[in-house]
Enzyme design. Structure first.
Site, PDB file in Angstrom:
ATOM      1  N   TYR A 139      22.257  -6.361  -3.911  1.00  0.00           N
ATOM      2  CA  TYR A 139      21.367  -5.437  -3.203  1.00  0.00           C
ATOM      3  C   TYR A 139      19.899  -5.753  -3.486  1.00  0.00           C
ATOM      4  O   TYR A 139      19.069  -4.858  -3.590  1.00  0.00           O
ATOM      5  CB  TYR A 139      21.727  -3.971  -3.549  1.00  0.00           C
ATOM      6  CG  TYR A 139      23.201  -3.687  -3.357  1.00  0.00           C
ATOM      7  CD1 TYR A 139      23.742  -3.666  -2.086  1.00  0.00           C
ATOM      8  CD2 TYR A 139      24.065  -3.502  -4.445  1.00  0.00           C
ATOM      9  CE1 TYR A 139      25.105  -3.447  -1.882  1.00  0.00           C
ATOM     10  CE2 TYR A 139      25.426  -3.281  -4.260  1.00  0.00           C
ATOM     11  CZ  TYR A 139      25.939  -3.251  -2.974  1.00  0.00           C
ATOM     12  OH  TYR A 139      27.280  -3.039  -2.776  1.00  0.00           O
ATOM     13  N   CYS A 197       0.820  -1.214   0.000  1.00  0.00           N
ATOM     14  CA  CYS A 197       0.000   0.000   0.000  1.00  0.00           C
ATOM     15  C   CYS A 197       0.848   1.257   0.000  1.00  0.00           C
ATOM     16  O   CYS A 197       0.847   2.023   0.966  1.00  0.00           O
ATOM     17  CB  CYS A 197      -0.936  -0.041   1.204  1.00  0.00           C
ATOM     18  SG  CYS A 197      -1.947  -1.509   1.135  1.00  0.00           S
TER      19      CYS A 197
HETATM   20  N1  LLP Z   1      33.365  -1.223  -0.340  1.00  0.00           N
HETATM   21  C1  LLP Z   1      32.697  -0.357   0.439  1.00  0.00           C
HETATM   22  C2  LLP Z   1      33.421   0.297   1.537  1.00  0.00           C
HETATM   23  C3  LLP Z   1      31.342  -0.088   0.199  1.00  0.00           C
HETATM   24  O1  LLP Z   1      30.706   0.786   0.964  1.00  0.00           O
HETATM   25  C4  LLP Z   1      30.669  -0.748  -0.863  1.00  0.00           C
HETATM   26  C5  LLP Z   1      29.246  -0.495  -1.115  1.00  0.00           C
HETATM   27  C6  LLP Z   1      31.401  -1.658  -1.630  1.00  0.00           C
HETATM   28  C7  LLP Z   1      32.747  -1.867  -1.357  1.00  0.00           C
HETATM   29  C8  LLP Z   1      30.782  -2.424  -2.763  1.00  0.00           C
HETATM   30  O2  LLP Z   1      30.358  -1.587  -3.782  1.00  0.00           O
HETATM   31  P1  LLP Z   1      29.891  -2.205  -5.192  1.00  0.00           P
HETATM   32  O3  LLP Z   1      31.093  -2.861  -5.840  1.00  0.00           O
HETATM   33  O4  LLP Z   1      28.826  -3.175  -4.923  1.00  0.00           O
HETATM   34  O5  LLP Z   1      29.418  -1.022  -5.952  1.00  0.00           O
HETATM   35  N2  LLP Z   1      22.260  -0.535  -1.985  1.00  0.00           N
HETATM   36  C9  LLP Z   1      22.855   0.226  -3.068  1.00  0.00           C
HETATM   37  C10 LLP Z   1      24.343   0.093  -3.106  1.00  0.00           C
HETATM   38  C11 LLP Z   1      25.019   0.460  -1.797  1.00  0.00           C
HETATM   39  C12 LLP Z   1      26.510   0.312  -1.840  1.00  0.00           C
HETATM   40  C13 LLP Z   1      27.107   0.487  -0.504  1.00  0.00           C
HETATM   41  N3  LLP Z   1      28.528   0.291  -0.438  1.00  0.00           N
HETATM   42  C14 LLP Z   1      22.202  -0.198  -4.382  1.00  0.00           C
HETATM   43  O6  LLP Z   1      21.269  -0.999  -4.360  1.00  0.00           O
HETATM   44  O7  LLP Z   1      22.565   0.302  -5.450  1.00  0.00           O
END
Ligand code: LLP
Length: 432
Positions: free
Chosen positions: A385, A356
């Protein structure tokens, strides 16, 4: 590239039809491809092979035990952000000594636990945290391995909610303060300076911001190596993936197409960054989450109703924002395809969940082949995610997760039972 494709008009994950999985396990259902996880891991690994490196999978993107185990067998390390994530690594058969522990809010219990498991390094985000780690290590008669997270103040040019490397963000310690903080840390008896860390943001689609950040931080890492003997520089995660054209990008030939030239690939990333990093003679840590898991998973859902209002066509599906929050939270795009390949005329459709809230919308006015009640559809690129951000809003149970490897498929997380949602809850004693 990934392993989701139509075979005889039916969407498959590796050798298993999605229809058969939905029939057996119900919907909404997350489905992950082991081979895609492995291929993505290997592709990144190969592109940075000239560097002494360790890939630490950012398990905040997908912490399912089956996924973690798959990567642990590839010798992956893990970027963790809670005591719980370190426990998951152990539960999945991974090595805590290959874990880095990041996050701005580490509690005393989490720090003690991480120290007791001899993790590889704490990525420290503030001076008070450094003080706390030193005190706890002292109590436990240990030396805590530490890297300080530098905030390089570089704009990652991505969504504002996933930008982390500017002074507007809560992460890390300002570039200008780093030298003084290392000097102080070096005097702390129970701290061992092991590295330097940064992460500027997520879903980066250009190499430029990475390059800018590395150019800024590499000389700092070189100085810290000389002065304190640090052994690694972590350049964080952030490599973006394709959300549009996600299905097509599974085709090996597609990568040779003109459109593919505009995408950030690990090869482009490495071509730019390896020459800047190699001369440092440091070990380089990478913390990819989305790049490894993003296109390795889909969310399968069934159409409950089709509601045509005259003005609009709403396909109401049995997944909702509680199962996949990214569209509601970041207005992000997930390609939505019918599980049975369809030649139906495309119709402008809003695919929505049953919660909702108006924000419970997966896409608006998107041209998708006409779908009907009972049809299965898949939301692509939901491996990162996706499930990890799921909740039970509206008392909707968490979806199930399936891992596929070739001809094998297994439930790696059972669908939550409705009554388990209020497990641990009760009425107050005086209400009984
Ligand atoms: N290292 C650190 C310190 C981080 O904060 C993150 C992600 C990563 C690595 C990994 O990043 P990646 O390679 O996955 O881009 N929930 C959001 C994304 C949040 C990312 C947080 N930090 C989404 O759904 O797009």
């Amino acid at each position: 590239m990934h392993k989701f494709r139509y075979v005889r008009n039916q969407l498959h994950c590796e050798n298993i039809s999605i229809r058969s999985l939905a029939k057996k396990h119900g919907t909404p259902l997350y489905v992950y491809s082991s081979q895609t996880l492995i291929d993505n891991f290997n592709r990144l690994h190969k592109s940075v092979v000239p560097l002494d490196h360790l890939i630490c999978f950012a398990m905040k993107s997908n912490s399912n035990l089956g996924v973690i185990h798959t990567l642990a067998t590839m010798e992956s390390g893990f970027d963790t952000v809670s005591g719980g994530e370190i426990q998951r690594v152990i539960a999945a058969g991974g090595d805590p000594r290959k874990c880095v522990f990041a996050g701005v809010g580490k509690t005393e219990d989490e720090i003690s636990f991480a120290l007791s498991k001899n993790i590889y390094c704490f990525n420290v985000e503030s001076e008070p945290e450094l003080t706390r780690i030193n005190q706890i290590a002292n109590k436990l008669k240990k030396k805590a391995p530490v890297a300080i997270r530098v905030n390089p103040n570089v704009d990652a040019k991505t969504h504002k909610k996933i930008t982390t490397g500017t002074y507007e963000n809560k992460f890390g310690i300002a570039y200008e303060k780093i030298a003084a903080v290392y000097a102080r840390a070096n005097k702390l008896k129970n701290i061992k300076l092991r590295g330097l860390q940064m992460h500027i943001g997520s879903q980066l689609t250009q190499v430029k911001p990475f390059e800018e950040a590395v150019r800024k931080v590499a000389p700092m890492a070189a100085k810290l190596k000389t002065k304190y003997g640090i052994e690694f520089l972590s350049i964080g995660g952030g490599i973006g993936i394709m959300y549009e054209d996600a299905l097509a990008s599974g085709d090996p030939k597609w990568w040779k197409c003109k459109e593919a030239k505009n995408i950030l690939t690990p090869e482009k990333y490495a071509d730019t960054l390896v020459p800047l990093l190699k001369p440092l003679g440091l070990k380089v840590l990478l913390e990819p989450g989305r790049f490894i898991a993003g296109n390795a998973g889909i969310l399968v859902t069934r159409v409950e109703y089709v509601k045509r209002t005259g003005k609009k066509c709403f396909a109401i599906v049995d997944a909702a924002m509680n199962d996949l929050i990214r569209p509601a939270f970041y207005e992000s795009y997930h390609e939505i395809v019918p599980v049975k390949q369809s030649r139906n005329r495309p119709i402008a459709t809003d695919v929505v969940g049953g919660i909702c809230e108006t924000g419970d919308t997966f896409c608006k006015n998107r041209l998708i082949p006409r779908i009907e009640e009972g049809d299965l559809v898949a939301m692509l690129s939901a491996g990162a995610y996706g499930f990890v951000m799921a909740g039970t809003y509206n008392t909707r149970p968490l979806p199930a997760e399936v891992l596929v490897a070739g001809k094998n498929a297994a439930i790696v997380r059972k669908r939550q039972k409705v009554k388990d949602i209020w497990d641990g809850e009760s009425v107050a004693p005086w209400q009984r």
